[in-house]
Design an enzyme around this catalytic site. Structure first.
Site, short mmCIF file in Angstrom:
data_model
loop_
_atom_site.label_atom_id
_atom_site.label_comp_id
_atom_site.label_asym_id
_atom_site.label_seq_id
_atom_site.Cartn_x
_atom_site.Cartn_y
_atom_site.Cartn_z
N LYS B 95 0.88 -1.17 0.00
CA LYS B 95 0.00 0.00 0.00
C LYS B 95 0.91 1.21 0.00
CE LYS B 95 -3.13 2.81 2.69
NZ LYS B 95 -4.03 2.98 3.84
N ALA B 183 -9.71 5.58 3.08
CA ALA B 183 -9.56 6.77 3.93
C ALA B 183 -10.78 7.68 3.93
CB ALA B 183 -8.33 7.60 3.55
N GLY B 184 -11.13 8.12 5.13
CA GLY B 184 -12.17 9.13 5.30
C GLY B 184 -13.56 8.59 5.59
N THR B 206 -9.88 3.78 11.28
CA THR B 206 -10.28 4.59 12.44
C THR B 206 -11.75 4.39 12.81
OG1 THR B 206 -8.68 6.22 11.65
CG2 THR B 206 -10.16 6.92 13.39
#
Lengths: 65, 261
Positions: B95, B183-184, B206
């Protein structure tokens, strides 16, 4: 002699990468090594000499995203 | 979903960071049903065993690992880190992150394309973390990337998809490239959103790790990814500006009776 291990100067007795891995108590551990930014394959540790002033990176797996 | 020459059933990829304990991480990964987890590599102190302890847990899960180059800010650092990762994890997968801005963790897309090209030439199978820019993705594909991972919004921000039109365009223009939103994503609905747009998969960390209760949240994301994919395959209706009755109008009781009075 003095080399840099993971960015820190360190006095070592080791003369090969295999010696250094042993000296730093990583023998049998899941680690990878770079010498002066180039990867040293595990199979080549025993025949790869370390010289005064070399920069060694010793890394292991960590949590990541 | 196809990731280079490997076929995987789960379209959810998860990170291993930010968990309150290794036990919670392990249970959350299991609940997510993910077959691929992202990991990093870091310097180990002399005599340190943190890496070994972490690695034992990952091995026991039986998942594939996707090592990252997180924290790299230059092409050189990213390439060297990838080389160490290949040696350590014995995988061609990487990655690829080349960070260009510390505030937003926005990828340095110029460096990213250069690093992706070098690594691909050297036999790596690169998963570049990039923006949703059409030209940049085109350059990554030219460089040999068969998987591309545009962001939804900045890492760890939980905003979901900020540029929906951009992601839709990418999907339309690169139908044969495996596209993963990375992401996000902050909520399962965001993951479903990406899957409904036709993305092949999503990668997040996250939103699960920082949930009050990560294990059921991991399951929630797994369900959302499955729901979104199923919806995409089933053909979503298009949005329209005006109402259209779902109940038949013909035969409505008292039709015109009131008007006669």
């Amino acid at each position: 002699m003095v080399v840099r291990v993971n960015g820190e100067p360190r006095e070592i007795a080791a003369v090969t990468v295999a010696d250094l891995v042993r000296e730093l108590d990583h023998e049998g551990g899941f680690v990878a090594v770079a010498l002066n930014t180039r990867v040293v394959r595990r199979a080549a540790w025993g025949e790869t000499p370390i010289r005064e002033g070399d920069a060694v990176e010793i890394v292991t797996p960590r949590q990541g995203g | 979903m196809k990731l280079y020459d490997q076929e995987v059933a789960s379209r959810l990829l998860v990170g291993t960071a930010l968990y309150s304990s290794p036990a919670v991480m392990k249970a959350a990964i299991e609940a997510s049903g993910a077959e691929i987890v992202t990991v990093s590599l870091r310097r180990e102190a002399a005599g340190g065993a943190a890496g070994d302890a972490f690695w034992r847990i990952i091995r026991a899960l039986g998942v594939k690992v996707l090592p990252n180059t997180a924290g790299c800010r230059t092409v050189e650092d990213a390439v060297r880190t990838a080389e160490l990762a290949r040696e350590l994890f014995d995988t061609p997968w990487i990655k690829l992150e080349v960070i260009g801005d510390d505030e937003t963790l926005q990828p340095d897309v110029v460096g990213l394309v250069e690093a992706a090209a070098r690594l691909t030439r050297d036999g790596f199978e690169v998963f570049p973390y990039c923006t949703e820019d059409l030209s940049v993705v085109g350059r990554l594909v030219e460089a040999g990337c068969r998987v591309v991972m545009p962001w939804a919004s900045p890492i760890g921000s939980g905003q979901g998809i900020v540029n929906r039109a951009g992601l839709r365009t990418l999907r339309a223009r690169f139908p044969d490239v495996t596209l993963i939103v990375d992401a996000g994503l902050g909520a399962p609905s965001h993951a479903a959103d990406a899957m409904e747009l036709g993305y092949d998969g999503v990668l997040l960390n996250t939103a699960i790790a920082r949930a009050d209760d990560p294990v059921p949240m991991a399951r929630a994301f797994a369900l959302a990814v499955e729901a979104g994919r199923l919806a995409h395959e089933s053909g979503l209706m298009g949005a329209r500006d005006f109402a259209s009755p779902s109940t038949p109008v013909v035969g409505t009781p008292f039709w015109h009776v009131g008007a006669a009075e």
